[in-house]
Write a protein that holds these residues in place. Structure first.
Motif, short mmCIF file in Angstrom:
data_model
loop_
_atom_site.label_atom_id
_atom_site.label_comp_id
_atom_site.label_asym_id
_atom_site.label_seq_id
_atom_site.Cartn_x
_atom_site.Cartn_y
_atom_site.Cartn_z
N GLN A 1 63.18 -22.12 -73.52
CA GLN A 1 63.29 -22.94 -72.37
C GLN A 1 62.03 -22.39 -71.40
O GLN A 1 61.28 -23.18 -70.72
CB GLN A 1 64.37 -22.22 -71.53
N GLU A 2 61.28 -21.16 -71.46
CA GLU A 2 60.33 -20.87 -70.71
C GLU A 2 58.86 -21.90 -71.26
O GLU A 2 58.07 -22.01 -70.52
CB GLU A 2 59.84 -19.37 -71.15
N ARG A 3 58.73 -22.09 -72.70
CA ARG A 3 57.88 -22.98 -73.14
C ARG A 3 58.09 -24.24 -72.68
O ARG A 3 57.01 -24.96 -72.00
CB ARG A 3 57.85 -22.89 -74.60
N LEU A 4 59.04 -24.74 -72.50
CA LEU A 4 59.59 -26.29 -71.82
C LEU A 4 59.08 -26.13 -70.32
O LEU A 4 58.39 -27.18 -69.95
CB LEU A 4 60.98 -26.52 -72.03
N LYS B 1 55.49 -27.67 -65.84
CA LYS B 1 54.53 -27.33 -64.71
C LYS B 1 53.19 -27.94 -64.83
O LYS B 1 52.61 -28.18 -64.03
CB LYS B 1 54.50 -25.83 -64.56
N ARG B 2 52.63 -28.00 -66.39
CA ARG B 2 51.39 -28.42 -66.48
C ARG B 2 51.33 -29.88 -66.21
O ARG B 2 50.30 -30.35 -65.62
CB ARG B 2 51.09 -28.27 -67.86
N LEU B 3 52.18 -30.62 -66.81
CA LEU B 3 52.17 -31.86 -66.53
C LEU B 3 52.62 -32.63 -64.93
O LEU B 3 51.81 -33.56 -64.58
CB LEU B 3 53.45 -32.72 -67.57
N GLY C 1 60.94 -34.53 -73.99
CA GLY C 1 61.98 -34.76 -74.79
C GLY C 1 63.21 -34.80 -74.08
O GLY C 1 64.25 -34.75 -74.65
N PHE C 2 63.31 -35.08 -72.66
CA PHE C 2 64.59 -35.19 -71.73
C PHE C 2 64.63 -36.88 -71.68
O PHE C 2 63.90 -37.41 -71.01
CB PHE C 2 64.49 -34.63 -70.53
#
Length: 290
Positions: free
Chosen positions: A237-240, A245-247, A264-265
């Motif tokens: 979840q932290e990686r997602l 945030k980057r996007l 992927g959502f």
């Protein structure tokens, strides 16, 4: 990749020379004057070390701002987003190298043995003092001298100096004994970090990662909790959230639904709830603040 953030390679900063494909070392001020665009957020496809011996400012790495001060060392792995705001008197040394240069073209996970390249586990900055840093500073200077010379076996010499430098700096890194008490990081977690980077957008279940590592989901979860204080689900979840945030920050051409889809959502509403749960803000609010 929908993100418009620039991703720089080592040849983007060097003259056309054989070494430029995998290694580069330069004075920080010289680098800033020649490549002013680096002050804006960007990524690299190589490893980076920054040794600051004078000056002040901030160095932001993946939304965390770190203080820049004399005798500090910064470490970046490929794919991290960073930018800096430095005082005019800041001086230091930048060192770039590719994984292939370090391993001499052979597949190797050896770089993960160094604590500063374990992005899950440790801070990307080390603060120390001139006396403590002196041996590593001398190796930095030896690397610069070797890099400027046109001598036989230069790549081998630079690779040896680089390995020595990483060992010297790793010995300065704060000793962090893990919860299991043995001070080691299981090899499976190196592999897990790599797998998560490759598949986090696919929302694979924990069993997918456990099977790839030939472990049970329960044992994998125990490894993560013992060594990182987090569950496997926390890490996924932290990686997602980091990529979200980057996007949201660096891809203004994407609307929220497109950001969700890129991660992927399929359900935009679910993505918004997921993001707010982990950050305390909706994607729209985060983008506005950013």
């Amino acid at each position: 990749m929908p993100e418009k953030l620039p991703v720089y390679r080592i040849p983007d900063f060097t003259a056309a020379r054989g070494m430029a494909q995998g290694f580069h070392v330069v004075d920080l001020q010289t680098h800033q004057q020649k490549h002013a665009f680096i002050e804006a957020p960007h990524k690299h496809d190589f490893f980076l070390l920054l040794h600051v011996w004078q000056g002040s400012g901030t160095h932001t790495i993946d939304f965390t701002a770190y203080e820049v001060k004399p005798h500090s060392l910064f470490f970046l792995t490929p794919g991290q987003v960073h930018a800096w705001n430095l005082s005019p008197d800041t001086q230091g040394t930048l060192l770039f190298f590719s994984p292939a240069f370090f391993s001499n073209g052979q597949e190797s996970e050896a770089l993960r043995q160094f604590p500063f390249f374990r992005s899950w586990q440790n801070s990307p900055v080390l603060y120390t003092d001139a006396q403590t840093l002196a041996p590593a500073a001398q190796t930095f200077q030896s690397i610069q001298n070797e890099y400027k010379a046109a001598l036989p076996l230069q790549a081998d010499a630079l690779r040896a100096y680089l390995h020595l430098l990483l060992i010297q700096v790793s010995r300065l890194y704060p000793s962090q004994q893990h919860r299991n008490g043995n001070g080691t990081w299981p090899h499976q977690l190196y592999q897990l970090e790599k797998l998560v980077e490759q598949h986090y957008r696919q929302h694979q279940p924990i069993a997918f990662y456990a099977n790839a590592l030939h472990l049970s989901p329960k044992y994998l979860n125990e490894l993560c909790k013992e060594n990182l204080g987090k569950t496997t689900t926390d890490l996924l979840q932290e990686r997602l959230i980091l990529e979200a945030k980057r996007l949201l920050t660096h891809s203004p051409h994407l609307n929220i639904a497109q950001v969700a889809l890129a991660l992927g959502f399929e359900d935009n509403s679910y993505f918004s709830r997921f993001f707010k749960k982990h950050t305390g803000a909706t994607p729209e609010q985060f983008r506005q603040k950013g």
